[in-house]
Design a protein around this motif. Structure first.
Motif, PDB file in Angstrom:
ATOM      1  N   GLU A 115       0.820  -1.215   0.000  1.00 29.60           N
ATOM      2  CA  GLU A 115       0.000   0.000   0.000  1.00 29.60           C
ATOM      3  C   GLU A 115       0.857   1.270   0.000  1.00 29.60           C
ATOM      4  OE1 GLU A 115      -3.342   0.117  -0.285  1.00 29.60           O
ATOM      5  OE2 GLU A 115      -3.446  -2.079  -0.387  1.00 29.60           O
ATOM      6  N   ARG A 116       2.177   1.098  -0.045  1.00 28.17           N
ATOM      7  CA  ARG A 116       3.136   2.213  -0.074  1.00 28.17           C
ATOM      8  C   ARG A 116       3.040   3.090   1.170  1.00 28.17           C
ATOM      9  NH1 ARG A 116       3.860  -1.018  -3.777  1.00 28.17           N
ATOM     10  NH2 ARG A 116       4.582  -0.453  -5.844  1.00 28.17           N
ATOM     11  N   ARG A 117       2.833   2.433   2.302  1.00 25.81           N
ATOM     12  CA  ARG A 117       2.831   3.126   3.590  1.00 25.81           C
ATOM     13  C   ARG A 117       4.197   2.945   4.221  1.00 25.81           C
ATOM     14  NH1 ARG A 117      -2.888   0.333   4.792  1.00 25.81           N
ATOM     15  NH2 ARG A 117      -4.151   1.671   3.440  1.00 25.81           N
ATOM     16  N   ARG A 118       4.433   3.618   5.325  1.00 27.29           N
ATOM     17  CA  ARG A 118       5.747   3.592   5.973  1.00 27.29           C
ATOM     18  C   ARG A 118       5.905   2.312   6.794  1.00 27.29           C
ATOM     19  NH1 ARG A 118       9.607   7.805   6.916  1.00 27.29           N
ATOM     20  NH2 ARG A 118       8.963   8.139   4.797  1.00 27.29           N
ATOM     21  N   LEU A 119       6.956   1.548   6.508  1.00 25.39           N
ATOM     22  CA  LEU A 119       7.340   0.371   7.284  1.00 25.39           C
ATOM     23  C   LEU A 119       8.715   0.634   7.872  1.00 25.39           C
ATOM     24  CD1 LEU A 119       6.974  -2.569   8.268  1.00 25.39           C
ATOM     25  CD2 LEU A 119       8.037  -3.301   6.100  1.00 25.39           C
ATOM     26  N   VAL A 120       8.805   0.620   9.198  1.00 26.00           N
ATOM     27  CA  VAL A 120      10.071   0.868   9.882  1.00 26.00           C
ATOM     28  C   VAL A 120      10.449  -0.390  10.661  1.00 26.00           C
ATOM     29  CG1 VAL A 120      11.280   2.275  11.586  1.00 26.00           C
ATOM     30  CG2 VAL A 120       9.586   3.332  10.062  1.00 26.00           C
ATOM     31  N   LEU A 121      11.638  -0.898  10.379  1.00 22.69           N
ATOM     32  CA  LEU A 121      12.125  -2.110  11.029  1.00 22.69           C
ATOM     33  C   LEU A 121      13.318  -1.769  11.919  1.00 22.69           C
ATOM     34  CD1 LEU A 121      12.019  -4.504   7.940  1.00 22.69           C
ATOM     35  CD2 LEU A 121      10.231  -4.104   9.644  1.00 22.69           C
ATOM     36  N   MET A 122      13.131  -1.933  13.225  1.00 22.29           N
ATOM     37  CA  MET A 122      14.225  -1.709  14.174  1.00 22.29           C
ATOM     38  C   MET A 122      15.005  -3.022  14.307  1.00 22.29           C
ATOM     39  SD  MET A 122      12.446   0.697  17.071  1.00 22.29           S
ATOM     40  CE  MET A 122      14.004   1.068  17.906  1.00 22.29           C
ATOM     41  N   VAL A 123      15.808  -3.306  13.290  1.00 20.31           N
ATOM     42  CA  VAL A 123      16.545  -4.568  13.219  1.00 20.31           C
ATOM     43  C   VAL A 123      17.585  -4.622  14.329  1.00 20.31           C
ATOM     44  CG1 VAL A 123      17.996  -6.030  11.782  1.00 20.31           C
ATOM     45  CG2 VAL A 123      16.140  -4.714  10.741  1.00 20.31           C
ATOM     46  N   ARG A 124      17.510  -5.698  15.101  1.00 21.65           N
ATOM     47  CA  ARG A 124      18.374  -5.863  16.266  1.00 21.65           C
ATOM     48  C   ARG A 124      19.252  -7.090  16.058  1.00 21.65           C
ATOM     49  NH1 ARG A 124      21.232  -5.845  19.139  1.00 21.65           N
ATOM     50  NH2 ARG A 124      20.682  -7.137  20.871  1.00 21.65           N
ATOM     51  N   GLU A 125      20.379  -6.897  15.450  1.00 27.26           N
ATOM     52  CA  GLU A 125      21.331  -7.983  15.250  1.00 27.26           C
ATOM     53  C   GLU A 125      22.691  -7.363  15.018  1.00 27.26           C
ATOM     54  OE1 GLU A 125      22.666 -11.368  15.607  1.00 27.26           O
ATOM     55  OE2 GLU A 125      20.550 -11.598  15.137  1.00 27.26           O
ATOM     56  N   THR A 126      23.707  -7.993  15.523  1.00 26.60           N
ATOM     57  CA  THR A 126      25.076  -7.552  15.267  1.00 26.60           C
ATOM     58  C   THR A 126      26.023  -8.675  15.654  1.00 26.60           C
ATOM     59  OG1 THR A 126      26.666  -5.752  15.585  1.00 26.60           O
ATOM     60  CG2 THR A 126      25.444  -6.426  17.530  1.00 26.60           C
ATOM     61  N   PRO A 127      27.076  -8.889  14.920  1.00 24.34           N
ATOM     62  CA  PRO A 127      27.420  -8.262  13.644  1.00 24.34           C
ATOM     63  C   PRO A 127      26.520  -8.802  12.534  1.00 24.34           C
ATOM     64  CG  PRO A 127      29.066  -9.904  14.221  1.00 24.34           C
ATOM     65  CD  PRO A 127      28.102  -9.847  15.375  1.00 24.34           C
ATOM     66  N   LEU A 128      26.597  -8.157  11.400  1.00 23.32           N
ATOM     67  CA  LEU A 128      25.771  -8.512  10.253  1.00 23.32           C
ATOM     68  C   LEU A 128      26.618  -9.193   9.184  1.00 23.32           C
ATOM     69  CD1 LEU A 128      23.984  -5.067  10.059  1.00 23.32           C
ATOM     70  CD2 LEU A 128      22.971  -7.203  10.879  1.00 23.32           C
ATOM     71  N   ILE A 146      15.041   0.894   7.375  1.00 26.08           N
ATOM     72  CA  ILE A 146      15.783   0.086   8.337  1.00 26.08           C
ATOM     73  C   ILE A 146      16.337   1.053   9.379  1.00 26.08           C
ATOM     74  CG2 ILE A 146      17.680  -1.541   8.687  1.00 26.08           C
ATOM     75  CD1 ILE A 146      15.403  -2.595   6.829  1.00 26.08           C
ATOM     76  N   ALA A 147      15.897   0.894  10.628  1.00 34.52           N
ATOM     77  CA  ALA A 147      16.274   1.826  11.694  1.00 34.52           C
ATOM     78  C   ALA A 147      16.769   1.046  12.911  1.00 34.52           C
ATOM     79  CB  ALA A 147      15.095   2.715  12.066  1.00 34.52           C
ATOM     80  N   PRO A 148      18.000   0.547  12.852  1.00 32.01           N
ATOM     81  CA  PRO A 148      18.513  -0.176  14.012  1.00 32.01           C
ATOM     82  C   PRO A 148      18.517   0.730  15.251  1.00 32.01           C
ATOM     83  CG  PRO A 148      19.979  -0.423  12.131  1.00 32.01           C
ATOM     84  CD  PRO A 148      18.985   0.641  11.786  1.00 32.01           C
ATOM     85  N   PRO A 149      18.243   0.175  16.410  1.00 34.20           N
ATOM     86  CA  PRO A 149      18.221   0.990  17.626  1.00 34.20           C
ATOM     87  C   PRO A 149      19.638   1.339  18.083  1.00 34.20           C
ATOM     88  CG  PRO A 149      17.679  -1.283  18.138  1.00 34.20           C
ATOM     89  CD  PRO A 149      17.837  -1.201  16.652  1.00 34.20           C
ATOM     90  N   VAL A 150      20.162   2.398  17.506  1.00 31.42           N
ATOM     91  CA  VAL A 150      21.518   2.849  17.800  1.00 31.42           C
ATOM     92  C   VAL A 150      21.426   4.115  18.653  1.00 31.42           C
ATOM     93  CG1 VAL A 150      23.687   3.639  16.783  1.00 31.42           C
ATOM     94  CG2 VAL A 150      22.337   1.879  15.625  1.00 31.42           C
ATOM     95  N   PRO A 151      22.036   4.109  19.836  1.00 28.78           N
ATOM     96  CA  PRO A 151      21.915   5.294  20.698  1.00 28.78           C
ATOM     97  C   PRO A 151      22.646   6.501  20.121  1.00 28.78           C
ATOM     98  CG  PRO A 151      23.407   3.689  21.680  1.00 28.78           C
ATOM     99  CD  PRO A 151      22.842   3.060  20.444  1.00 28.78           C
ATOM    100  N   ALA A 152      22.103   7.676  20.427  1.00 28.68           N
ATOM    101  CA  ALA A 152      22.721   8.937  20.022  1.00 28.68           C
ATOM    102  C   ALA A 152      23.366   9.562  21.253  1.00 28.68           C
ATOM    103  CB  ALA A 152      21.671   9.875  19.440  1.00 28.68           C
ATOM    104  N   PHE A 153      24.662   9.520  21.315  1.00 20.67           N
ATOM    105  CA  PHE A 153      25.347  10.001  22.511  1.00 20.67           C
ATOM    106  C   PHE A 153      25.465  11.517  22.561  1.00 20.67           C
ATOM    107  CE2 PHE A 153      26.629   5.554  22.250  1.00 20.67           C
ATOM    108  CZ  PHE A 153      26.253   5.144  23.520  1.00 20.67           C
TER     109      PHE A 153
END
Length: 191
Positions: A115-128, A146-153
């Motif tokens: 439907e061309r709507r916004r899909l945001v995936l907080m992918v949680r894996e490391t290393p890739l 793709i929005a991995p949960p990476v902290p902003a210091f």
């Protein structure tokens, strides 16, 4: 459409707190949350938090079983802002990328893409490895974020909760939802 609707998926990757906090932040807003939780996410929720599945589903406006492929969120005619999967396991990411829709989480994500709507995936894996990266690139080409949960210091978080809030706030920014939890670069800090 009335109040805006956002689908929230929680899959089995570490980081259940991201999905929990997202629901907590949206609870007092007019945004209607539609929750789907995978079996693996239920296990991770128990490992990482003191919440029961009932506690989690109570945070959402509507909850669905991951096996309910006839749920409202499985149809493109059910209008939403889109979907966020917080956190998103590599397994769920791969199912979404391949178009395999044997679970409601994957089906809802597939519908959001078609439907061309916004899909945001907080992918949680490391290393890739290479296939993870290829799958992320393929999803990006399909329109997912793709929005991995990476902290902003730069935000100088003093607590884990501040780090989670900032990360979840930035994800909500992708849906034009500003809940006041992001310390924005170049803007003064509120007293």
């Amino acid at each position: 459409m009335g109040d805006p609707r956002l689908i929230v998926g929680i899959s089995g990757a570490s980081g259940a707190t991201y999905g929990v906090r997202l629901l907590e932040l949206l609870r007092p807003t007019p945004v209607q949350t539609h929750l789907v939780v995978t079996k693996s996410a239920r296990m991770t929720l128990a490992y990482e938090t003191d919440l029961s599945l009932a506690d989690l589903t109570a945070l959402a406006d509507v909850s669905y079983s991951n096996t309910d492929l006839g749920a409202a969120i499985s149809s493109g005619s059910f209008r939403t802002l889109g979907m966020v999967v917080a956190p998103c396991s590599v397994k769920s990411m791969s199912e979404i990328a391949s178009g395999v829709t044997t679970s409601l989480l994957a089906r809802a994500a597939d519908v959001v893409l078609k439907e061309r709507r916004r899909l945001v995936l907080m992918v949680r894996e490391t290393p890739l490895h290479r296939n993870h990266l290829r799958t992320m690139a393929e999803l990006t080409e399909l329109g997912a974020v793709i929005a991995p949960p990476v902290p902003a210091f730069y935000a100088r978080p003093a607590t884990l909760e501040e780090m989670v809030d900032h990360t979840v706030g930035r994800v909500l920014d992708l849906f034009d939802l500003d809940l006041g939890v992001v310390r924005r670069w170049g803007e003064p800090v509120a007293p």
